[in-house]
Write a protein that holds these residues in place. Structure first.
Motif, short mmCIF file in Angstrom:
data_model
loop_
_atom_site.label_atom_id
_atom_site.label_comp_id
_atom_site.label_asym_id
_atom_site.label_seq_id
_atom_site.Cartn_x
_atom_site.Cartn_y
_atom_site.Cartn_z
N HIS A 1 27.56 -23.99 62.85
CA HIS A 1 28.36 -23.64 64.12
C HIS A 1 29.49 -23.08 64.13
O HIS A 1 29.89 -22.15 65.13
CB HIS A 1 28.45 -24.99 64.82
N GLU A 2 30.30 -23.19 62.95
CA GLU A 2 31.30 -22.36 62.94
C GLU A 2 31.23 -20.82 62.70
O GLU A 2 31.66 -20.12 63.20
CB GLU A 2 32.35 -22.86 61.72
N VAL A 3 30.17 -20.88 61.90
CA VAL A 3 29.73 -19.32 61.54
C VAL A 3 29.12 -18.72 62.98
O VAL A 3 29.33 -17.69 63.26
CB VAL A 3 28.50 -19.46 60.59
N GLY A 4 28.33 -19.54 63.75
CA GLY A 4 27.81 -18.96 65.19
C GLY A 4 29.10 -18.74 65.85
O GLY A 4 29.06 -17.45 66.62
N ALA A 5 29.90 -19.44 66.12
CA ALA A 5 31.17 -18.98 66.83
C ALA A 5 31.86 -17.93 66.68
O ALA A 5 32.41 -16.97 67.27
CB ALA A 5 32.11 -20.29 67.00
N LYS A 6 32.29 -17.80 65.18
CA LYS A 6 32.80 -16.43 64.68
C LYS A 6 32.05 -15.29 65.06
O LYS A 6 32.52 -14.22 65.34
CB LYS A 6 33.12 -16.58 62.91
N ARG A 7 30.78 -15.39 64.98
CA ARG A 7 29.88 -14.15 65.21
C ARG A 7 30.09 -13.91 66.60
O ARG A 7 30.18 -12.53 67.03
CB ARG A 7 28.37 -14.77 64.67
N ILE A 8 29.97 -14.97 67.55
CA ILE A 8 30.32 -14.54 69.15
C ILE A 8 31.51 -13.82 69.19
O ILE A 8 31.64 -12.78 69.98
CB ILE A 8 30.45 -15.85 69.77
N ARG B 1 33.11 -11.96 67.01
CA ARG B 1 33.16 -10.70 66.47
C ARG B 1 32.18 -9.88 67.56
O ARG B 1 32.72 -8.46 67.91
CB ARG B 1 32.40 -10.56 65.36
N TYR B 2 31.54 -10.29 68.28
CA TYR B 2 30.67 -9.54 69.12
C TYR B 2 31.54 -9.33 70.15
O TYR B 2 31.38 -8.18 70.91
CB TYR B 2 29.44 -10.45 69.54
N LEU B 3 32.36 -10.24 70.85
CA LEU B 3 33.38 -9.94 71.76
C LEU B 3 34.24 -9.01 71.40
O LEU B 3 34.69 -7.98 72.37
CB LEU B 3 34.20 -11.58 72.38
N LYS B 4 34.86 -8.97 70.50
CA LYS B 4 35.76 -7.86 69.83
C LYS B 4 35.29 -6.56 69.92
O LYS B 4 35.81 -5.64 70.39
CB LYS B 4 36.00 -8.00 68.47
N GLY B 5 33.88 -6.36 69.66
CA GLY B 5 33.22 -5.20 69.34
C GLY B 5 32.51 -4.41 70.91
O GLY B 5 32.70 -3.63 70.86
N THR B 6 32.95 -5.45 71.82
CA THR B 6 32.63 -5.20 73.26
C THR B 6 33.61 -5.31 74.39
O THR B 6 33.55 -5.58 75.36
CB THR B 6 31.22 -5.75 73.83
N VAL B 7 34.83 -5.24 73.71
CA VAL B 7 35.84 -5.78 74.44
C VAL B 7 36.13 -4.60 75.62
O VAL B 7 36.88 -5.18 76.60
CB VAL B 7 37.35 -5.69 73.64
#
Length: 218
Positions: free
Chosen positions: A20-27, A29-35
């Motif tokens: 779940h930590e891995v999943g949260a970090k991936r979210i 990273r996605y938000l940073k990429g679409t900021v």
């Protein structure tokens, strides 16, 4: 676009694992990429309410979780548009275990209809208080509900219930009068164009980007 992923992580807040930590970090990273991206609203006054609804039947089930009842729950996802703009969207686990794809889809349809009926009634209240919608929108507001499961459309549109679907009567009857009055219509949509699919399960990159673009106006 992140609703499904966020809800999946939020389900395990009381007992998080490394996955779940891995999943949260991936979210993140996605938000940073679409900021610099967001919802682009382009109202189309020729359109009224539209609702796309879908369900993922027992999508969390796997052999290693065969003894976990929660793994058998299906997921409901829907999004409601007004004038072509996203208004309400939801992704949630169903509270009861569906016994078939049809039952899971009917449950999702029933859940989405609660918001649809509320919005239709709200528009009627606006009119009673002299708040008029744009002239280009039909005076009698209706809602087109798009479903990609024929098994769910058939009992929704016809009063006859078969032995395997008769236990769904309460869920279906609560909005059937709106179908009879033509305030709501349930229409079929091809699975690849089912916008609510993005709220029910992980998707391949191409499918995710296509639905994301349709919903957010990118």
């Amino acid at each position: 676009d992140i609703l499904y992923a966020v809800h999946q992580c939020a389900r395990f807040c009381n007992d998080p694992k490394h996955s779940h930590e891995v999943g949260a970090k991936r979210i993140v990273r996605y938000l940073k990429g679409t900021v610099n991206e967001g919802i682009i609203l382009k109202p189309d006054t020729k359109k009224g309410f539209e609702c796309f609804v879908d369900a993922d039947f027992a999508g969390s089930w796997s052999p290693d979780q065969a003894l976990d009842p929660a793994a058998c729950l299906s997921r409901t996802g829907y999004i409601i548009f007004f004038a072509g703009c996203p208004l309400i969207w939801s992704s949630k686990m169903q509270s009861t275990i569906a016994l078939s794809t049809t039952e899971a889809e009917c449950t999702a349809l029933s859940t989405s209809m609660r918001d649809v009926i509320y919005l239709l009634n709200l528009v009627d209240e606006f009119k009673e208080h002299g708040v008029n919608l744009p002239n280009a929108i039909k005076p009698h507001i209706t809602c087109r509900v798009f479903e990609d499961n024929v098994g769910a459309m058939e009992p929704a549109n016809t009063p006859k219930l078969r032995p395997r679907t008769e236990h769904l009567a309460a869920q279906l009857h609560h909005f059937r009068q709106h179908l009879i009055d033509k305030r709501v219509t349930v229409e079929r949509v091809a699975t690849q164009h089912q916008l609510a699919d993005i709220f029910t399960k992980p998707l391949p990159r191409d499918a995710f980007q296509y639905l994301r673009g349709r919903i957010l106006g990118w």
